[in-house]
Design a protein around this motif. Sequence first.
Motif, PDB file in Angstrom:
ATOM      1  N   LYS A 329     -11.804  23.918  46.365  1.00  0.00           N
ATOM      2  CA  LYS A 329     -11.391  22.640  45.786  1.00  0.00           C
ATOM      3  C   LYS A 329     -12.571  21.720  45.479  1.00  0.00           C
ATOM      4  O   LYS A 329     -12.636  21.134  44.381  1.00  0.00           O
ATOM      5  CB  LYS A 329     -10.398  21.932  46.708  1.00  0.00           C
ATOM      6  N   PRO A 330     -13.546  21.550  46.395  1.00  0.00           N
ATOM      7  CA  PRO A 330     -14.682  20.674  46.060  1.00  0.00           C
ATOM      8  C   PRO A 330     -15.478  21.167  44.845  1.00  0.00           C
ATOM      9  O   PRO A 330     -16.005  20.351  44.084  1.00  0.00           O
ATOM     10  CB  PRO A 330     -15.540  20.718  47.332  1.00  0.00           C
ATOM     11  N   LEU A 331     -15.563  22.476  44.665  1.00  0.00           N
ATOM     12  CA  LEU A 331     -16.252  23.015  43.498  1.00  0.00           C
ATOM     13  C   LEU A 331     -15.546  22.624  42.212  1.00  0.00           C
ATOM     14  O   LEU A 331     -16.178  22.220  41.235  1.00  0.00           O
ATOM     15  CB  LEU A 331     -16.319  24.549  43.594  1.00  0.00           C
ATOM     16  N   VAL A 332     -14.226  22.751  42.212  1.00  0.00           N
ATOM     17  CA  VAL A 332     -13.440  22.405  41.027  1.00  0.00           C
ATOM     18  C   VAL A 332     -13.555  20.913  40.737  1.00  0.00           C
ATOM     19  O   VAL A 332     -13.745  20.496  39.592  1.00  0.00           O
ATOM     20  CB  VAL A 332     -11.972  22.818  41.211  1.00  0.00           C
ATOM     21  N   GLU A 333     -13.454  20.092  41.769  1.00  0.00           N
ATOM     22  CA  GLU A 333     -13.552  18.641  41.581  1.00  0.00           C
ATOM     23  C   GLU A 333     -14.940  18.249  41.077  1.00  0.00           C
ATOM     24  O   GLU A 333     -15.078  17.369  40.214  1.00  0.00           O
ATOM     25  CB  GLU A 333     -13.236  17.923  42.898  1.00  0.00           C
ATOM     26  N   MET A 334     -15.971  18.899  41.613  1.00  0.00           N
ATOM     27  CA  MET A 334     -17.325  18.609  41.164  1.00  0.00           C
ATOM     28  C   MET A 334     -17.481  18.959  39.681  1.00  0.00           C
ATOM     29  O   MET A 334     -18.097  18.215  38.912  1.00  0.00           O
ATOM     30  CB  MET A 334     -18.339  19.412  41.983  1.00  0.00           C
ATOM     31  N   THR A 335     -16.901  20.091  39.272  1.00  0.00           N
ATOM     32  CA  THR A 335     -16.997  20.518  37.881  1.00  0.00           C
ATOM     33  C   THR A 335     -16.319  19.514  36.956  1.00  0.00           C
ATOM     34  O   THR A 335     -16.851  19.165  35.900  1.00  0.00           O
ATOM     35  CB  THR A 335     -16.366  21.918  37.716  1.00  0.00           C
ATOM     36  N   LYS A 336     -15.156  19.030  37.348  1.00  0.00           N
ATOM     37  CA  LYS A 336     -14.447  18.028  36.548  1.00  0.00           C
ATOM     38  C   LYS A 336     -15.272  16.755  36.405  1.00  0.00           C
ATOM     39  O   LYS A 336     -15.400  16.191  35.317  1.00  0.00           O
ATOM     40  CB  LYS A 336     -13.100  17.701  37.195  1.00  0.00           C
ATOM     41  N   GLU A 337     -15.840  16.298  37.507  1.00  0.00           N
ATOM     42  CA  GLU A 337     -16.618  15.071  37.479  1.00  0.00           C
ATOM     43  C   GLU A 337     -17.896  15.246  36.661  1.00  0.00           C
ATOM     44  O   GLU A 337     -18.300  14.353  35.901  1.00  0.00           O
ATOM     45  CB  GLU A 337     -16.968  14.642  38.919  1.00  0.00           C
ATOM     46  N   ALA A 338     -18.532  16.402  36.779  1.00  0.00           N
ATOM     47  CA  ALA A 338     -19.753  16.672  36.019  1.00  0.00           C
ATOM     48  C   ALA A 338     -19.473  16.690  34.524  1.00  0.00           C
ATOM     49  O   ALA A 338     -20.264  16.186  33.723  1.00  0.00           O
ATOM     50  CB  ALA A 338     -20.365  17.992  36.463  1.00  0.00           C
ATOM     51  N   ALA A 339     -18.354  17.251  34.132  1.00  0.00           N
ATOM     52  CA  ALA A 339     -17.990  17.290  32.716  1.00  0.00           C
ATOM     53  C   ALA A 339     -17.808  15.886  32.168  1.00  0.00           C
ATOM     54  O   ALA A 339     -18.140  15.603  31.007  1.00  0.00           O
ATOM     55  CB  ALA A 339     -16.705  18.094  32.532  1.00  0.00           C
ATOM     56  N   ARG A 340     -17.312  14.979  33.010  1.00  0.00           N
ATOM     57  CA  ARG A 340     -17.049  13.607  32.576  1.00  0.00           C
ATOM     58  C   ARG A 340     -18.323  12.791  32.485  1.00  0.00           C
ATOM     59  O   ARG A 340     -18.422  11.864  31.662  1.00  0.00           O
ATOM     60  CB  ARG A 340     -16.071  12.942  33.558  1.00  0.00           C
ATOM     61  N   THR A 341     -19.331  13.121  33.302  1.00  0.00           N
ATOM     62  CA  THR A 341     -20.499  12.251  33.428  1.00  0.00           C
ATOM     63  C   THR A 341     -21.795  12.879  32.910  1.00  0.00           C
ATOM     64  O   THR A 341     -22.862  12.272  33.038  1.00  0.00           O
ATOM     65  CB  THR A 341     -20.701  11.857  34.899  1.00  0.00           C
ATOM     66  N   ALA A 342     -21.735  14.064  32.340  1.00  0.00           N
ATOM     67  CA  ALA A 342     -22.947  14.708  31.822  1.00  0.00           C
ATOM     68  C   ALA A 342     -23.447  13.970  30.579  1.00  0.00           C
ATOM     69  O   ALA A 342     -22.649  13.474  29.780  1.00  0.00           O
ATOM     70  CB  ALA A 342     -22.657  16.165  31.487  1.00  0.00           C
TER      71      ALA A 342
END
Length: 353
Positions: A329-342
Amino acid sequence: MTDNRTIQLLSAFPDAEPSPYFDFVLKSPRILDIAFTFAQMPAGTFTFKASYDGSPHSVLHLNTADNDYYQRGIPGVTRSIEETAAWLRTIRRTFGFQAVRVIGASMAGYAAVLFGDLIDAELICALSPVTDRSHTFLGKTARFESLDEAVVRIRDRAVMTFGAFDVVEYKFIASCLDWGLRLDELAVVGNMHGCILSFDLPKFLTGDETLSARELLVNPYAIPLDDALIREVARLNPFTVDASDTHTLEVLERAAAVDRFNPAYPFRRAVLLSLRGETEEAMQAMRDTFALTAYHRRKAGFDVFQAFANYEKRVLQEYGVSLDFARLKPLVEMTKEAARTAHLSRVYAELAD
């Protein structure tokens, strides 16, 4: 016109109904294309079927069962590699085709090299061919005939593409180097394993057997790694979830320092860093991954990745078997957040250095 009955009569099972694992369309009497289907496609479906509607060439679409890398023949048609090669030669001789071209991606890329060599095809287009003697896909390991001698024999009439942006591909690239090919003989493209978007399929479909890699590659990519580092990357397990695996992390970091615009390395680093609890560093690596994919889309002028760069989905597919929900779950959440803030600005800052 479609002539599956005639093709079935030429097979090892001439009295059977036409197998759903092939489809033959007779058009030009000069060129026959043999289009192999990649993994996970059921009987009656073929990778390139729709693409050939506008092609002037005759085409034989092939599929196989159980993702067996075409080792046990074409179901209902042949029972072995040797029978399949003999059947394909018979088709060419019966219809009098002057040239045969083969094409396939991933598992089907392996088949394109294997059978393209066995039947002396004039042009072999293998996109991300699996070149080692065994390969694990979705938890199932397949073992098959080596291509070591075939890739050398076909080097002057083959276009073999490999995606620079997928760590898995380096195992296949290293195999070719071990067998005597040079890196400049391989068609390395800015993409991922099995993605055909960097290959000019419309030009292939309307062209002839004289097409070259230079004419067919949409976005070639020059790997800046030396042979030794390529082999180090090739030996990694790209799907490792061992947080103590510092060797993999170190090799990824060295490769990233040389190949600064390759999203494969920050993506794999992000996963390992997250599993090690280095959250801030992992987030930055994942942001770099998204920024680099955006950069390459802009540079190419079209979406070179499409669904292949859906990293949230890739995390689930590639690590979901090995990780429990609490770690995934933390990996998936990190990926979502990274996509939003890259941000692309980081990439362009690198370019300015």
